[in-house]
Design a protein around this motif. Structure first.
Motif, short mmCIF file in Angstrom:
data_model
loop_
_atom_site.label_atom_id
_atom_site.label_comp_id
_atom_site.label_asym_id
_atom_site.label_seq_id
_atom_site.Cartn_x
_atom_site.Cartn_y
_atom_site.Cartn_z
N ASP A 1 1.71 7.09 -6.56
CA ASP A 1 0.67 8.04 -6.96
C ASP A 1 1.17 9.47 -6.78
O ASP A 1 1.02 10.32 -7.66
N GLU B 1 -7.69 10.17 2.48
CA GLU B 1 -7.69 10.03 1.03
C GLU B 1 -7.38 8.59 0.60
O GLU B 1 -8.00 8.07 -0.33
N TYR B 2 -6.45 7.96 1.27
CA TYR B 2 -6.04 6.62 0.83
C TYR B 2 -6.54 5.52 1.75
O TYR B 2 -6.19 4.35 1.58
N LYS C 1 2.04 2.11 -3.36
CA LYS C 1 1.00 2.64 -4.25
C LYS C 1 0.78 4.12 -3.97
O LYS C 1 0.66 4.93 -4.89
N ILE C 2 0.72 4.45 -2.69
CA ILE C 2 0.54 5.86 -2.33
C ILE C 2 1.73 6.67 -2.84
O ILE C 2 1.58 7.72 -3.47
N LEU D 1 0.82 -1.21 0.00
CA LEU D 1 0.00 0.00 0.00
C LEU D 1 0.85 1.26 0.00
O LEU D 1 0.59 2.22 -0.73
N TYR D 2 1.89 1.28 0.83
CA TYR D 2 2.67 2.52 0.93
C TYR D 2 3.33 2.86 -0.39
O TYR D 2 3.51 4.04 -0.72
N PHE E 1 -4.09 12.58 4.12
CA PHE E 1 -3.73 11.39 3.34
C PHE E 1 -4.37 10.14 3.92
O PHE E 1 -4.77 9.23 3.19
N VAL F 1 0.97 6.00 5.64
CA VAL F 1 1.17 7.25 4.92
C VAL F 1 2.60 7.73 5.12
O VAL F 1 3.28 8.15 4.18
#
Lengths: 314, 314
Positions: free
Chosen positions: A12, A37-38, A8-9, A5-6, A34, A45
Motif C-alpha cells: 500500500d 491506520e492498519y 499488504k501494508i 499483513l506486513y 500506522f 508495521v
DNA sequence: GCAAATTTGTTCGTATGTATT
DNA sequence: CAATACATACGAACAAATTTG
C-alpha cells in the motif's frame, strides 16, 4: 490475497510512493499512526517499513522518522578512451571536466522540466526530484605505499606474489559527497627504472600513462576493464556513508593497462600488463557509458529505472 | 563493544563463515540452538540471521534451515565489439561461444586447484567453492510486439512518443538457470521499408545489424552502451528467481545503435539512432569486460571480491 | 500418500535503550 | 531536560513449508 499483513501494508505504501502521493523526502506517519491506520502491531508495521527500506524506497532515521528516499542524480562516467587524449573516464582531471559539464546540463534540464510542468499543472516528474549533489568534483592528494604484491595484484600484473610493488591510493569527492576510492598498483621496477614520481605522494599532472611514456619510454598499447557489483566492505561503507543495512552495493572497476614496449614485457609475448587500477563507486548513484565507432556527443537523459522496468515484459 | 546483541551474534557467525569454519552450502544450527548458544531470544537470533542474509552470507529456506550461501561463478560478458564480427558481447550466438569457452576453462582451473589443494592438504580455496551452473547457454525464441513508443524508447530513438515501433523480446538461459532478459526496439518504418524479418518471431541468424545492412542498406556506424544497477522489478525477480528480500540487484545495459546512412537520419546530422536494446542480468553472477587497443586473449581468473576489498584501504 | 516432526515465517504484546528535536 | 521517534530485546502463539517416518 494470501499476502501477509506486513506485505499488504508495504505494498500500500509502495503504491503511494510510486504514484507520487508520497513525495521524495517527505516524512511518513510514525509507527504509532500506522499502528492505528492498519490495525496492526508495531512490530508488523516495522516489518512493512523494513521491506520498503530493503528495496530502497524509504529510509528511517532514529529520533526523526521514516522518509521517502530522495534518489541521487546519477554520475555518468565514460569508460571508453577519449580519442583525443587517449585517457579514459575516471582517469585524471578529464573526468572532472566531464562531470562538471554533466551537472550543468542536468540543472538546466531540470529547470526546464520544472517550468514546463508548472505551465501544464502536472505533478513533478521523476527527473525533477532527483537530488544533485552540491559542490565541485575534487581529488584528495594521493597516498603512496611500497609493499609486496598480494595475490590478486600479482596475478593481474603477471608477477610473483610478494614482488615489490608501489600502490597509489586516492579518494575522490563531489563537494562533500564521497564519490570514489581508487588504488593503482605498479611493479616497483618501473619506479626504480626512472619513473620516480610513481613513489611520490603527489598528483602526476599529465597522467601516469603519459608520464611513463615520457620518462622511461613505456607506451600503453591497450587496456582491459572488468566491471562487477559486490557488497561494500567496512572501509567502503564508512567512506561512502552507505546505510548500515547493506542495501547499497558498490560498482568495482578493475582496469589493467598493457604495454608492448619490449623492455617491459619480460621477454614474453606482448601485450604485457604494467599497472592495474581498482576503482570502487556506490552503485546507487553511478552509471557507466562506453562508446564505439561514431556516436552523438549528447548523452540521453538519465535512465529512468521504473519505466524501463515496465517495458521489460515479454 | 557498544554493539547490540544481534550484531555480536551476526559478526561471530560472519567470522566463522569467512574463515571457512562454516562452508558454503552448509546448514547452520537452527534458531533454537542459537537461542541456547547465545542466550538470546529467538527474535534476536533472527535479527542476526537477517543481517547476514542482507549481506549475502546466508540464506534461509522455510522448513529446511539456514545455509551458508554458495556463490555463483560469474559469467563474463565482453562488451567491446569483436574486431572480426563487429558483434559485441551479448549479441547473437557469439556470446554463447564465449560463455562455453569460459565455463570449460573454469572447470579446468577448478580441477587443477582442487588437486593442488589436496596435495598440500589446505582447505578449499574460494574459487573452488563457486558454483558453476549446469547446462548449455541457449536462447528462447523471440517474441515480437508492434506497439507505440513509450517515452524512454522514443527519447533514445529520437522519434515521437507514440510513434509505431517493433519490439523484440528474448529470454536467455544457461541450462535451466535464467541468465538474461532482453528487449530491442526498432522504428516500425525499418520493417515497412523492407526489413520485414524484424516483425517475425524468429531468430535473425546473421544478426539484426547485418540483416539491416543486407536488406535495406542501413549500416551501423557506432553504438553507445549505458550500464547501471537497480533493484529488479517483479517480472525480473520472478524470471531470475531472485530472493524476495531484494538483496540481489540487476545490471541493466542500454545499448543504442547509430547509423550515418543518409536515408535513415531523417535529414538530421548523423549519427542517428536506429535501435535501442535493454538487457537485464542479475548482478550477483554477471560481470562485464571491455577492451581497447591491443590486449591479451586470456582473461584473468574471476575477481575475488573479498581480497580486492581488503586491498582497498588507504 | 498421509501424518508427525522439524524449521522458518508472521503476528502479537511489552519493556527499555538511544538518537534527535 | 522533556518529548518524540526509531532501535533493541524479550516472550509467546500460531501458520506455512519441508522433510521424515
Amino acid at each position: 490475497m494470501a499476502d501477509p499483513l506486513y506485505r499488504k501494508i508495504a505494498e500500500d505504501l509502495q503504491r503511494k510512493i510510486e504514484s507520487g502521493e508520497l513525495e521524495p523526502g517527505q516524512r511518513l506517519p510514525n509507527e504509532e499512526d500506522f499502528r492505528n491506520e492498519y490495525a496492526a502491531a508495531r512490530n508488523t508495521v516495522r516489518e512493512a517499513i523494513r521491506w520498503l527500506t530493503q528495496r530502497g524506497l524509504v529510509e528511517t532515521r532514529p529520533g526523526q522518522g521514516t522518509f521517502v528516499i530522495r534518489r541521487l542524480e546519477p554520475i555518468i562516467t565514460t569508460l571508453s578512451a577519449d580519442p583525443e587524449t587517449g585517457m579514459a573516464g575516471g582517469e585524471g582531471q578529464a573526468a572532472f571536466t566531464e562531470i562538471r559539464r554533466q551537472r550543468e546540463r542536468k540543472r538546466e534540464l531540470r529547470e526546464k522540466a520544472r517550468q514546463e510542468r508548472e505551465a501544464s499543472g502536472e505533478k513533478p516528474s521523476e527527473a525533477e526530484t532527483l537530488e544533485i549533489p552540491e559542490g565541485e568534483p575534487r581529488a584528495m592528494p594521493p597516498t603512496v605505499e611500497l609493499s609486496f604484491a598480494p595475490g590478486y595484484v600479482a596475478e593481474r600484473l603477471r608477477i610473483n606474489e610478494g614482488d615489490d610493488v608501489v600502490s597509489r591510493h586516492q579518494q575522490f569527492y563531489i563537494g562533500k559527497t564521497p564519490w570514489s576510492l581508487q588504488t593503482t598498483w605498479y611493479p616497483l621496477a618501473l619506479a626504480d627504472g626512472g619513473a620516480t614520481a610513481l613513489t611520490r605522494p603527489r598528483d602526476i599532472e599529465e597522467g601516469a600513462v603519459e608520464y611513463l611514456r615520457k620518462t622511461i619510454g613505456l607506451t600503453q598499447c591497450g587496456y582491459r576493464v572488468r566491471i562487477l557489483v559486490r557488497p561494500p566492505n567496512k572501509t567502503e561503507a564508512d567512506f561512502f556513508k552507505l546505510p548500515d543495512d547493506g542495501r547499497v552495493q558498490v560498482l568495482s572497476l578493475i582496469r589493467t593497462g598493457y604495454t608492448s614496449t619490449p623492455e617491459f614485457t619480460r621477454g614474453e609475448n606482448s601485450p604485457y600488463p604494467f599497472r592495474v587500477t581498482f576503482t570502487v563507486l556506490p552503485a546507487d548513484r553511478n552509471q557507466f557509458v562506453f562508446n564505439s565507432g561514431d556516436y552523438p556527443e549528447e548523452i540521453a537523459a538519465p535512465a529512468r529505472d521504473s519505466e524501463i522496468a515496465s517495458g521489460q515484459q515479454a
